[in-house]
Design an enzyme around this catalytic site. Structure first.
Site, PDB file in Angstrom:
ATOM      1  N   CYS A 187       7.598  -1.476   8.266  1.00  0.00           N
ATOM      2  CA  CYS A 187       6.824  -1.531   7.030  1.00  0.00           C
ATOM      3  C   CYS A 187       7.761  -1.915   5.881  1.00  0.00           C
ATOM      4  CB  CYS A 187       6.157  -0.193   6.711  1.00  0.00           C
ATOM      5  SG  CYS A 187       5.275  -0.231   5.134  1.00  0.00           S
TER       6      CYS A 187
ATOM      7  N   ILE B  88       4.549 -10.587  14.265  1.00  0.00           N
ATOM      8  CA  ILE B  88       5.467  -9.950  13.355  1.00  0.00           C
ATOM      9  C   ILE B  88       4.717  -9.060  12.342  1.00  0.00           C
ATOM     10  CG2 ILE B  88       7.243 -11.778  13.357  1.00  0.00           C
ATOM     11  CD1 ILE B  88       5.873 -12.969  10.861  1.00  0.00           C
TER      12      ILE B  88
ATOM     13  N   GLY C  21      -1.168 -14.469  10.240  1.00  0.00           N
ATOM     14  CA  GLY C  21      -1.964 -15.582   9.705  1.00  0.00           C
ATOM     15  C   GLY C  21      -2.928 -16.222  10.671  1.00  0.00           C
TER      16      GLY C  21
ATOM     17  N   ASN D 254       5.472   1.575  14.054  1.00  0.00           N
ATOM     18  CA  ASN D 254       5.633   0.719  12.877  1.00  0.00           C
ATOM     19  C   ASN D 254       7.021   0.974  12.310  1.00  0.00           C
ATOM     20  OD1 ASN D 254       5.538  -0.648  10.494  1.00  0.00           O
ATOM     21  ND2 ASN D 254       3.846   0.519   9.597  1.00  0.00           N
TER      22      ASN D 254
ATOM     23  N   ILE E 201       0.846  -1.197   0.000  1.00  0.00           N
ATOM     24  CA  ILE E 201       0.000   0.000   0.000  1.00  0.00           C
ATOM     25  C   ILE E 201       0.880   1.245   0.000  1.00  0.00           C
ATOM     26  CG2 ILE E 201      -1.930   1.172   1.167  1.00  0.00           C
ATOM     27  CD1 ILE E 201      -2.564  -1.747   0.323  1.00  0.00           C
TER      28      ILE E 201
END
Lengths: 275, 321
Positions: free
Chosen positions: B135, B196, B249, B132, B76
């Site tokens: 990224c 993570i 996940g 963050n 993004i």
């Protein structure tokens, strides 16, 4: 007061009808009265994949009448294959209605709807609304061959004038559907289109040449489908009414801003797109 | 005798108390309100908001998403309106928030992080801050911080100096030794670690002969990265004493339990919301049921219980010869 005004909800429904209109083109009907009541032409839903694949699937809402809504799709991958395996009686969960549909205000009298392939899924509701309002609706409908012009007669029964185009010439114009539109003797008041991106670009070009306003229902890869991930953006004019409310400094010196196809769209005015 | 009290699912991350141990991953849940029509936000722990930077960002060119086996790639590029506009227009809507709101800070220099962190944390509507520093989808510097223990220490220390609110530091899996980075973040004053961020990856269009993402590379998420994430949590849990927000996940209660047992005190759900926004509610219900079945009264009772360290020489000896 809710955090976000929206008629979209999660609807746990049951499949009541399954039709295979052509090889790999499926219509699934399901009972969802609240979804039907909230749906505006050109809106879509996210179908939660029954096979456990990652990400729900964005699909145009094909029919919406009474208690019954339906989706029409081409089996292209694991998620659509899992949907195609559903049978009447099976559970189907959908989120919707989502997105901003076609703008049918303004009292248009003469409308050309352009559909390419399963783009037909998003144009039945606007066709019906326009016909109810007394407009003339011409459906320019293109596909690879005659067999894939699914439900074409349905649109004729509804009251549309059908102008078919096929890649192999098996029905109607032998070639692309936008070529048929370009050749039309009279320009319509408005063009609505849904189909593959190359077709939409070509329709936008024809619309600009003929000076007809056009609304295009875009296709993009979605993740969330509800405006949360900013993955499905398309560059549009910062001056567009659909531009997300970003500050001028965010435009990086240009007059273009990235709008979410899922939320600001999927329908955009062709003249706003900067793609 | 089996007791049937409702288990305590609450969790403490520094000064931040959450009623549920479920956070919604940054970048996956927008401004926190996009999912309000589909989810009862009062039944989740916290929304980690989309990252905000000092300057506005248009984000990456399209395509930004590719669906991949058991997951997806995204790039993004931190599209956001910049901190000034964000504070003026976006933050006020969290005044009546139904769950905790964690502001996410991204940047390109240590000064950027401190600048944005200070201003965001100063707002009463923001309950905690996530840094963050990992990224993978912005040119160079973005992820560099989390890939270098010394830089991690510097950026965390700078952000720490600006606020007493809970500081969660989001680590990258794209490193040789995540435990080393985790230790530096803890020593520099982090209250919790998010473990993570996405795993770097790419996909190629074999007809067009070009990468399928506009940004060329992207971050892989979804079930495909779960074992990578479980191991990272396991390793980090052995290295630090501060709580871990496990993520990568998680789709089901079983997935969530793996992370708690590996050493996470809370979990974060991202990509699974794209499949079904009811996932967090299901996981919370499943955790409650699991704890009741095992006659446990609180989620904290299972944190790290599968964390036995790593196999040592003696354990291998049986296989020798």
């Amino acid at each position: 007061m809710p955090l976000l005004e929206s008629t979209a909800r999660v609807h746990a429904t049951t499949v009541v009808d399954r039709r295979e209109l052509a090889a790999g083109i499926i219509v699934l009907g399901f009972d969802a009265p609240e979804l039907v009541a909230a749906t505006r032409p050109g809106q879509y839903l996210m179908a939660i994949p029954p096979g456990g694949e990652v990400c729900a699937t964005a699909l145009g809402i094909y029919e919406a009448q009474g208690t019954r809504a339906s989706i029409l799709f081409f089996v292209t991958g694991k998620r659509t294959r899992a949907l195609a395996e559903l049978r009447p009686g099976d559970a189907l969960t959908v989120m919707g209605p989502l997105g901003v549909g076609f703008d049918l205000s303004g009292g248009v009298r003469d409308v050309a709807i352009v559909a390419g392939g399963v783009g037909i899924a998003s144009v039945l509701l606007p066709a019906q609304a326009l016909l109810r309002a007394g407009a003339r609706v011409q459906l320019y409908y293109g596909a690879r061959n005659a067999a894939l012009l699914v439900d074409a007669e349905r649109f004729v029964t509804e009251g549309c004038e059908l102008l078919a185009a096929t890649d192999d010439g098996s029905r109607g114009h032998h070639g692309y559907v936008h070529e048929a539109l370009a050749r039309a003797p009279h320009a319509p008041d408005l063009i609505l289109a849904c189909g593959p991106t190359p077709m939409l670009r070509a329709v936008a070009k024809v619309a600009a040449e003929r000076r007809v306003p056009a609304q295009l229902s875009l296709e993009e890869t979605f993740a969330c489908g509800v405006g949360g991930c900013w993955g499905c953006v398309v560059p549009i004019a910062a001056t567009s009414a659909q531009a997300p409310s970003f500050p001028p400094a965010a435009l990086g010196g240009s007059d273009v801003v990235n709008a979410r196809v899922c939320t600001e769209g999927p329908v955009f005015w062709a003249h706003d797109l900067r793609w | 005798m089996v007791t049937r009290v409702t288990p305590d699912l609450s969790v403490q991350l520094g000064r931040l108390h959450l009623a549920y141990p479920t956070l919604m991953g940054s970048g996956c849940y927008g401004s926190g309100i996009e999912y309000a029509p589909f989810v009862d936000l009062a039944r989740i722990g916290a929304v980690v908001l989309k990252s905000v930077t000092r300057q506005p960002r248009l984000g990456n060119p399209t395509p930004r998403l590719v669906h991949t086996p058991a997951g997806m790639l995204n790039a993004i590029g931190l599209q956001n309106p910049g901190i000034a506009w964000y504070l003026e227009h976006d933050v006020a809507k969290y005044a009546d928030r139904p769950c905790a709101m964690v502001g996410s800070v991204a940047g390109f220099s240590i000064d950027d992080y401190a600048y944005v962190c200070e201003r965001l944390a100063a707002r009463a509507e923001i309950d905690a801050i996530e840094l963050n520093i990992s990224c993978p989808n912005v040119a160079s510097e973005g992820e560099t911080f989390a890939c270098d223990p010394a830089l991690t220490a510097k950026v965390v220390r700078a952000a720490r100096a600006t606020t007493d609110k809970t500081l969660i530091v989001k680590l990258s899996p794209n490193v040789t030794d995540i435990a080393a980075v985790a230790r530096e973040a803890e020593a520099a004053g982090a209250d919790a670690l998010a473990v993570i961020n996405t795993v770097r990856g790419m996909a190629i269009d074999v007809e067009a002969w070009r990468p399928r993402l506009g940004n060329v590379t992207g971050g892989l998420s979804g079930a495909a990265i779960r074992p990578i994430a479980v191991l990272a949590v396991y390793e980090v849990a052995r290295a630090v004493r501060i709580p871990i927000v496990g993520q990568g996940g998680i789709e089901t209660v079983t997935d969530a339990l793996e992370f708690f047992l590996a050493g996470a005190s809370a979990i974060s759900i991202g990509t699974a919301n794209f499949t079904d926004p009811r996932t967090p509610e299901r996981i919370v219900a499943g955790l409650s049921e699991y704890l009741q079945r095992r006659n446990l009264t609180r989620i904290g009772a299972i944190v790290g219980r599968a964390n036995r360290g790593f196999a040592n020489r003696q354990e291998y000896e049986g296989d020798q010869g």
